[in-house]
Design a protein around this motif. Structure first.
Motif, PDB file in Angstrom:
ATOM      1  N   ALA A   1       0.491  30.034 -13.818  1.00  0.00           N
ATOM      2  CA  ALA A   1       1.945  30.151 -13.713  1.00  0.00           C
ATOM      3  C   ALA A   1       2.500  30.945 -14.892  1.00  0.00           C
ATOM      4  CB  ALA A   1       2.588  28.763 -13.654  1.00  0.00           C
TER       5      ALA A   1
ATOM      6  N   LEU B   1       6.951  28.027  -9.605  1.00  0.00           N
ATOM      7  CA  LEU B   1       7.273  26.611  -9.388  1.00  0.00           C
ATOM      8  C   LEU B   1       6.234  25.922  -8.510  1.00  0.00           C
ATOM      9  CD1 LEU B   1      11.146  26.821  -8.928  1.00  0.00           C
ATOM     10  CD2 LEU B   1       9.877  25.914 -10.896  1.00  0.00           C
TER      11      LEU B   1
ATOM     12  N   ARG C   1       2.799  25.887 -10.796  1.00  0.00           N
ATOM     13  CA  ARG C   1       2.853  25.315 -12.149  1.00  0.00           C
ATOM     14  C   ARG C   1       2.132  23.975 -12.283  1.00  0.00           C
ATOM     15  NH1 ARG C   1       8.248  25.840 -14.756  1.00  0.00           N
ATOM     16  NH2 ARG C   1       7.349  27.718 -15.634  1.00  0.00           N
ATOM     17  N   GLU C   2       2.287  23.074 -11.318  1.00  0.00           N
ATOM     18  CA  GLU C   2       1.685  21.738 -11.448  1.00  0.00           C
ATOM     19  C   GLU C   2       0.165  21.783 -11.363  1.00  0.00           C
ATOM     20  OE1 GLU C   2       3.398  18.642  -9.115  1.00  0.00           O
ATOM     21  OE2 GLU C   2       5.432  19.365  -9.508  1.00  0.00           O
ATOM     22  N   GLN C   3      -0.366  22.640 -10.525  1.00  0.00           N
ATOM     23  CA  GLN C   3      -1.813  22.712 -10.336  1.00  0.00           C
ATOM     24  C   GLN C   3      -2.486  23.609 -11.372  1.00  0.00           C
ATOM     25  OE1 GLN C   3      -3.398  20.810  -8.081  1.00  0.00           O
ATOM     26  NE2 GLN C   3      -1.385  19.952  -7.583  1.00  0.00           N
ATOM     27  N   LYS C   4      -1.901  24.747 -11.651  1.00  0.00           N
ATOM     28  CA  LYS C   4      -2.500  25.747 -12.545  1.00  0.00           C
ATOM     29  C   LYS C   4      -1.439  26.274 -13.516  1.00  0.00           C
ATOM     30  CE  LYS C   4      -6.457  26.294 -10.178  1.00  0.00           C
ATOM     31  NZ  LYS C   4      -7.769  26.134 -10.661  1.00  0.00           N
ATOM     32  N   PRO C   5      -1.137  25.538 -14.569  1.00  0.00           N
ATOM     33  CA  PRO C   5      -0.073  25.973 -15.486  1.00  0.00           C
ATOM     34  C   PRO C   5      -0.376  27.308 -16.172  1.00  0.00           C
ATOM     35  CG  PRO C   5      -1.082  23.919 -16.256  1.00  0.00           C
ATOM     36  CD  PRO C   5      -1.677  24.243 -14.926  1.00  0.00           C
TER      37      PRO C   5
END
Length: 134
Positions: free
Chosen positions: A28, A18, A21-25
């Motif tokens: 993740a 979590l 995820r936003e920076q490096k999907p």
């Protein structure tokens, strides 16, 4: 309490996923996939123990080993197909996950045919023959 270790690992991985995820999907997704793989590998030893017990029971009962092996292969296909489909779903590919599940079902059916044949032959053998008066 191995379940506590598995749940703990899952919770830690979930929090990390979590956060990342936003920076490096892609990272993740890889973290989720490797966590799932690690849990799967962790459980292999448990599965081997169950297989050994089932093999011993089959040997004692006189069940031919080919039937137990086939059933274990069917169970393995079901677990592996489910595991693979879940990883693909995690990547957002629902249609591919459905195809993996379909392939697992077809392969299970292919393996089940010899056992189904033996069952049908056994049932036919138990039926009375039509040699009565008519």
């Amino acid at each position: 309490m191995e379940i506590i270790q598995v749940v703990g690992l899952g919770l830690i991985a979930t929090v990390l996923i979590l956060v990342v995820r936003e920076q490096k999907p892609m990272f993740a997704f890889l973290l989720a996939a490797f966590t799932g793989l690690f849990i799967f590998l962790f459980l292999i030893g448990k599965i081997e123990t169950v297989i050994a017990v089932l093999q011993e029971l089959a040997d004692r009962s006189g069940i031919p080993s080919i039937y137990l092996q086939t059933i274990l292969k069917i169970i393995g296909i079901a677990y592996i197909a489910e595991f693979g489909a879940q990883i693909v779903r995690d990547a957002g590919q629902e249609s591919i996950a459905s195809k993996i599940e379909f392939a697992g079902k077809v392969l299970i059916l292919v393996l089940a045919v010899p056992i189904l044949s033996v069952i049908v032959e056994t049932v036919i053998g138990l039926l009375p023959t039509g040699s009565g008066s008519g």
